[in-house]
Motif scaffolding. Structure first.
Motif, mmCIF file in Angstrom:
data_model
loop_
_atom_site.group_PDB
_atom_site.id
_atom_site.type_symbol
_atom_site.label_atom_id
_atom_site.label_comp_id
_atom_site.label_asym_id
_atom_site.label_seq_id
_atom_site.Cartn_x
_atom_site.Cartn_y
_atom_site.Cartn_z
ATOM 1 N N ALA A 72 11.297 6.408 3.528
ATOM 2 C CA ALA A 72 10.590 5.949 4.725
ATOM 3 C C ALA A 72 9.531 6.972 5.135
ATOM 4 N N MET A 73 8.342 6.504 5.494
ATOM 5 C CA MET A 73 7.202 7.407 5.654
ATOM 6 C C MET A 73 6.726 7.618 7.083
ATOM 7 N N LEU A 74 7.175 6.793 8.035
ATOM 8 C CA LEU A 74 6.632 6.876 9.392
ATOM 9 C C LEU A 74 7.689 7.244 10.423
ATOM 10 N N THR A 75 7.294 8.068 11.377
ATOM 11 C CA THR A 75 8.149 8.407 12.513
ATOM 12 C C THR A 75 7.579 7.737 13.765
ATOM 13 N N VAL A 76 8.365 6.873 14.356
ATOM 14 C CA VAL A 76 7.943 6.152 15.561
ATOM 15 C C VAL A 76 8.407 6.937 16.784
ATOM 16 N N PRO A 77 7.538 7.212 17.729
ATOM 17 C CA PRO A 77 7.949 7.927 18.941
ATOM 18 C C PRO A 77 9.131 7.242 19.630
ATOM 19 N N GLY A 78 10.166 8.010 19.917
ATOM 20 C CA GLY A 78 11.336 7.481 20.575
ATOM 21 C C GLY A 78 12.385 6.935 19.621
ATOM 22 N N LEU A 79 12.068 6.889 18.327
ATOM 23 C CA LEU A 79 13.011 6.409 17.314
ATOM 24 C C LEU A 79 13.389 7.576 16.422
ATOM 25 N N ASP A 80 14.697 7.834 16.294
ATOM 26 C CA ASP A 80 15.119 9.042 15.582
ATOM 27 C C ASP A 80 15.283 8.840 14.076
ATOM 28 N N THR A 81 14.957 7.665 13.561
ATOM 29 C CA THR A 81 15.026 7.417 12.119
ATOM 30 C C THR A 81 13.689 6.886 11.618
ATOM 31 N N PRO A 82 13.179 7.426 10.511
ATOM 32 C CA PRO A 82 11.879 6.991 9.990
ATOM 33 C C PRO A 82 11.937 5.568 9.442
ATOM 34 N N VAL A 83 10.775 4.932 9.369
ATOM 35 C CA VAL A 83 10.678 3.555 8.883
ATOM 36 C C VAL A 83 9.568 3.447 7.833
ATOM 37 N N ALA A 84 9.496 2.294 7.186
ATOM 38 C CA ALA A 84 8.408 1.927 6.277
ATOM 39 C C ALA A 84 8.402 2.766 4.996
ATOM 40 N N PRO A 85 9.157 2.333 3.984
ATOM 41 C CA PRO A 85 9.243 3.081 2.728
ATOM 42 C C PRO A 85 7.953 3.056 1.919
ATOM 43 N N GLY A 86 7.838 4.001 1.009
ATOM 44 C CA GLY A 86 6.622 4.103 0.203
ATOM 45 C C GLY A 86 6.829 3.984 -1.289
ATOM 46 N N SER A 87 8.080 4.025 -1.753
ATOM 47 C CA SER A 87 8.305 4.025 -3.199
ATOM 48 C C SER A 87 7.868 2.728 -3.860
ATOM 49 N N THR A 88 7.950 1.615 -3.140
ATOM 50 C CA THR A 88 7.525 0.340 -3.714
ATOM 51 C C THR A 88 6.020 0.337 -3.960
ATOM 52 N N VAL A 89 5.279 0.947 -3.057
ATOM 53 C CA VAL A 89 3.822 1.032 -3.214
ATOM 54 C C VAL A 89 3.475 1.843 -4.462
ATOM 55 N N GLY A 90 4.019 3.052 -4.543
ATOM 56 C CA GLY A 90 3.727 3.901 -5.691
ATOM 57 C C GLY A 90 4.253 3.306 -6.985
ATOM 58 N N GLY A 91 5.441 2.722 -6.920
ATOM 59 C CA GLY A 91 6.026 2.132 -8.116
ATOM 60 C C GLY A 91 5.209 0.977 -8.645
ATOM 61 N N ALA A 92 4.747 0.103 -7.761
ATOM 62 C CA ALA A 92 3.956 -1.055 -8.189
ATOM 63 C C ALA A 92 2.624 -0.621 -8.796
ATOM 64 N N VAL A 93 2.019 0.412 -8.236
ATOM 65 C CA VAL A 93 0.755 0.906 -8.792
ATOM 66 C C VAL A 93 0.997 1.491 -10.184
ATOM 67 N N LEU A 94 2.057 2.255 -10.349
ATOM 68 C CA LEU A 94 2.385 2.817 -11.659
ATOM 69 C C LEU A 94 2.650 1.717 -12.684
ATOM 70 N N ILE A 95 3.428 0.716 -12.286
ATOM 71 C CA ILE A 95 3.743 -0.392 -13.189
ATOM 72 C C ILE A 95 2.470 -1.070 -13.681
ATOM 73 N N ASN A 96 1.556 -1.336 -12.770
ATOM 74 C CA ASN A 96 0.353 -2.059 -13.165
ATOM 75 C C ASN A 96 -0.655 -1.191 -13.903
ATOM 76 N N CYS A 97 -0.646 0.107 -13.641
ATOM 77 C CA CYS A 97 -1.462 1.017 -14.462
ATOM 78 C C CYS A 97 -0.960 1.006 -15.902
ATOM 79 N N ILE A 98 0.354 1.081 -16.067
ATOM 80 C CA ILE A 98 0.946 1.031 -17.404
ATOM 81 C C ILE A 98 0.606 -0.291 -18.075
ATOM 82 N N LYS A 99 0.795 -1.381 -17.335
ATOM 83 C CA LYS A 99 0.548 -2.722 -17.874
ATOM 84 C C LYS A 99 -0.888 -2.861 -18.380
ATOM 85 N N ALA A 100 -1.837 -2.403 -17.579
ATOM 86 C CA ALA A 100 -3.244 -2.505 -17.958
ATOM 87 C C ALA A 100 -3.547 -1.661 -19.191
ATOM 88 N N GLU A 101 -2.971 -0.476 -19.249
ATOM 89 C CA GLU A 101 -3.212 0.405 -20.391
ATOM 90 C C GLU A 101 -2.576 -0.160 -21.658
#
Length: 268
Positions: free
Chosen positions: A178-207
């Motif tokens: 999770a990449m974001l800290t919301v004021p007043g919320l003690d646990t982060p939200v919004a993961p980032g691994s899916t974003v990076g993973g999908a970009v890697l997958i499609n870079c591989i696919k294109a190559e």
């Protein structure tokens, strides 16, 4: 929050771009496998299933990849009750399950594999990579490097996915995903691994598509009728699915105990 998340995703893209050499190496291994008439095995448990299906089958993808998705490890929509999330999280840390999964396939050293796990710490994906390597299959691990380094392996020996990888690709997400800290919320939200993973997958696919095309074997890419015309789209889908079946048949022909219909006993 929107702008902050987008900024962090831009940083993830920078991390992916910095791995161009590794991406090209993975693509070379995968292209060699496909050109040999074999398959690239793609495995992920939990939400890593998303990356498996991003590789194949979907628009802009092509045969040559064997998506190994176990429903017992990835069926999340019921959440609780029968087939619930608790069971899935338990099963992805059961030793020996990976061996039962791969017992279904006749693996070859010509094959290659992509094993996806953000933490790289759950037992089933680790054992999948370990078993692939034992069969002489080159393994590419797609994980979140920082998160994996700070996490504890569920294996008794402490080994993580990266220990059984010939090459590692990093999604670029932070510890905990999770990449974001919301004021007043003690646990982060919004993961980032899916974003990076999908970009890697499609870079591989294109190559891989480039390498196959340059080798004189352009892939049969699943394409929208609005792009290639309705008839051509149907032809591509049918021929791509048939090629997938033909490649998959090789993984079954000689698996396990020989019978009078198996490839090894064809003369009988």
């Amino acid at each position: 929050m929107v702008q902050t998340y987008i900024q962090k995703c831009r940083a993830i893209l920078d991390t992916v771009e910095a791995q161009e050499t590794q991406i090209q190496q993975a693509a070379r291994w995968f292209a060699d496998t496909i050109l040999a008439g074999r398959m690239v095995h793609v495995f992920g448990s939990g939400h890593s299933r998303i990356m498996v299906e991003e590789m194949w089958p979907r628009y802009g993808s092509f045969p040559g990849f064997n998506p190994i998705v176990e429903l017992s490890l990835t069926f999340h929509n019921l959440v609780v009750g029968a087939n619930g999330q608790r069971q899935a999280m338990f099963l992805e840390n059961v030793p020996g399950l990976a061996d039962r999964i791969l017992r279904n396939y006749d693996l070859s050293a010509q094959d290659s594999a992509l094993v996806i796990s953000s933490s790289g710490c759950n037992i089933v994906p680790i054992e999948m990579a370990e078993l692939f390597q034992q069969k002489g299959v080159k393994v590419v691990a797609l994980l979140t490097q920082e998160h994996s380094e700070k996490s504890l392996s569920k294996r008794t020996d402490g080994k993580k996915l990266g220990a059984f990888a010939d090459l590692i690709l990093d999604t670029g997400a932070p510890v905990g995903d999770a990449m974001l800290t919301v004021p007043g919320l003690d646990t982060p939200v919004a993961p980032g691994s899916t974003v990076g993973g999908a970009v890697l997958i499609n870079c591989i696919k294109a190559e891989v598509a480039r390498l196959l095309t340059e080798a004189g074997q352009p892939p049969k890419v699943l394409s929208a009728g609005v792009v290639v015309g309705a008839q051509r789209a149907v032809e591509l889908f049918e021929s791509a699915y048939d090629e997938h079946a033909h490649r998959l048949a090789k993984l079954y022909a000689n698996v396990g105990v020989a019978s009078y219909v198996s490839g090894t006993s064809a003369e009988l």
